[in-house]
Design a protein around this motif. Sequence first.
Motif, PDB file in Angstrom:
ATOM      1  N   TRP A 299       3.771  -6.346  13.060  1.00  0.00           N
ATOM      2  CA  TRP A 299       4.848  -6.402  12.070  1.00  0.00           C
ATOM      3  C   TRP A 299       5.253  -7.854  11.796  1.00  0.00           C
ATOM      4  O   TRP A 299       5.476  -8.245  10.647  1.00  0.00           O
ATOM      5  CB  TRP A 299       6.041  -5.595  12.578  1.00  0.00           C
TER       6      TRP A 299
ATOM      7  N   ARG B 256       3.229  -5.166   3.674  1.00  0.00           N
ATOM      8  CA  ARG B 256       1.877  -5.660   3.969  1.00  0.00           C
ATOM      9  C   ARG B 256       1.343  -5.115   5.293  1.00  0.00           C
ATOM     10  O   ARG B 256       0.442  -5.692   5.884  1.00  0.00           O
ATOM     11  CB  ARG B 256       1.873  -7.193   4.002  1.00  0.00           C
ATOM     12  N   LEU B 257       1.890  -4.026   5.757  1.00  0.00           N
ATOM     13  CA  LEU B 257       1.488  -3.455   7.041  1.00  0.00           C
ATOM     14  C   LEU B 257       1.083  -1.997   6.875  1.00  0.00           C
ATOM     15  O   LEU B 257       1.870  -1.179   6.391  1.00  0.00           O
ATOM     16  CB  LEU B 257       2.629  -3.567   8.048  1.00  0.00           C
TER      17      LEU B 257
ATOM     18  N   SER C 156       0.744 -11.708   5.227  1.00  0.00           N
ATOM     19  CA  SER C 156      -0.661 -11.349   5.369  1.00  0.00           C
ATOM     20  C   SER C 156      -0.796  -9.847   5.532  1.00  0.00           C
ATOM     21  O   SER C 156       0.040  -9.186   6.159  1.00  0.00           O
ATOM     22  CB  SER C 156      -1.253 -12.056   6.593  1.00  0.00           C
ATOM     23  N   GLU C 157      -1.870  -9.292   4.962  1.00  0.00           N
ATOM     24  CA  GLU C 157      -2.149  -7.872   5.128  1.00  0.00           C
ATOM     25  C   GLU C 157      -2.601  -7.598   6.558  1.00  0.00           C
ATOM     26  O   GLU C 157      -3.501  -8.260   7.069  1.00  0.00           O
ATOM     27  CB  GLU C 157      -3.232  -7.423   4.149  1.00  0.00           C
ATOM     28  N   VAL C 158      -1.967  -6.627   7.197  1.00  0.00           N
ATOM     29  CA  VAL C 158      -2.280  -6.283   8.577  1.00  0.00           C
ATOM     30  C   VAL C 158      -2.497  -4.775   8.683  1.00  0.00           C
ATOM     31  O   VAL C 158      -1.736  -3.994   8.113  1.00  0.00           O
ATOM     32  CB  VAL C 158      -1.141  -6.698   9.544  1.00  0.00           C
TER      33      VAL C 158
ATOM     34  N   SER D 284       2.688  -9.652   9.572  1.00  0.00           N
ATOM     35  CA  SER D 284       2.758  -9.266   8.161  1.00  0.00           C
ATOM     36  C   SER D 284       3.961  -9.888   7.465  1.00  0.00           C
ATOM     37  O   SER D 284       3.913 -10.180   6.268  1.00  0.00           O
ATOM     38  CB  SER D 284       2.808  -7.737   8.034  1.00  0.00           C
TER      39      SER D 284
END
Length: 426
Positions: free
Chosen positions: A184, A243-244, A192-194, A187
Amino acid sequence: MNNLAYDTTLESSDAAQDIAAMQALRPVPRISVQAFCETEGIANPIERAGEDRRMSKAHLKVHMGGLATAIEFYQTAPTPNLIILESRSEPKELLAGLRQLSEYCDPSTKVVVIGHYNDVGLYRELIRTGISEYVVAPISMADIVSVISSIFVDPEAEPIGRSIAFIGAKGGVGSSTIAHNVAWAMSNLFASEVVVADLDLAFGTANINFDQDPAQGIADAVFSPERIDEVYLDRLLAQCAERLSLLAAPSTLDRVYDFDIDAFAQIIDTAQRSAPLLVLDVPHVWTGWTKNTLMKADEIVITVTPELANLRNAKNLVDMLKKIRPNDVPPKLIVNQAGVPKRPEISIADFAEPLGVTPMAVIPFEPLLFGNASNNGRMLGEMDAKNPVVASINDIAHVLTGRSEIKARKKAAFGDLLGKLKLKKK
């Protein structure tokens, strides 16, 4: 490409250079490689390259004998995807030998030549005649993997995401909670996409911690491997934050979860193509697929509590991982739940000494913060962003993404604690 001098008694500085060079390399696909060497100085790094996890899908065999042996060998044997040839011959003799070898090679076979002449004219002539690469000796293990990767990994393909595997040295140490909160934080901090993959299909807690109840998840992919691709995987992801995303475990006992060694390999490979960061929540079990998952991960984080059983288990894990991942950095260590009232604990210095690993974080026992977050399906940063524990989680996220380094700690005397870990012979 830099050619790092190889020494059979490899100094620690050279080993560090090898490890640093290897970190940027992508896994090599399933190919067959055969090398023909004239000297041990070339054969040794090629053999070491074949043992690296980035070459785990490739099949590599080293022969001694050089170009003449290769010509004789392929008169009666099919050629592989790649032939690596060491030659100490002069340029004219080398070119003549390669022309003879080409008579027995399949058109699709690639050839890499390792020579002992630093000659630009020779290099140009070899490339003109169809040789894939010419490397001047001496070479390192990293050079070999780099050359193979440059030939067989599509440079136009999107970069493969970085996989970070979290595992607890013992059940109940909070590895999953740390993994979810670090994901978490990544992201949020770095936009950033995680993707989080909960690999504990029976008892996974990611769906609870992220307050999710998806109809589908990682079990659908495991039990339908023929359907796995990026489109299908995208349908299985639950959106936890902007993004998570989460590949949730079913967390049910309506079936048993016995898997083959490569059960999660395709899922992980596919997930790495869809996001730059993949967090693997690995359960505290020791099976073929667990070992395989840890062996192939880009980074490993072991979570412990400061107790003797954790030290023993962590030592076993660290030793095993160093053995099966000789060309990677050691696993990272997080000490969790430190300072439990009235509980005898091993000091951080004494815990770290036998492992040879400096903890990147020591997280104090904070039952109120962790309990409230868990019961509400929220992350620690959502409950109390200014708490020092949240700052530690953010620091971990920075270290694991390469944005900062672990601060060095002074080593303390360890005493005879290791003696307590030795099992009595029956």
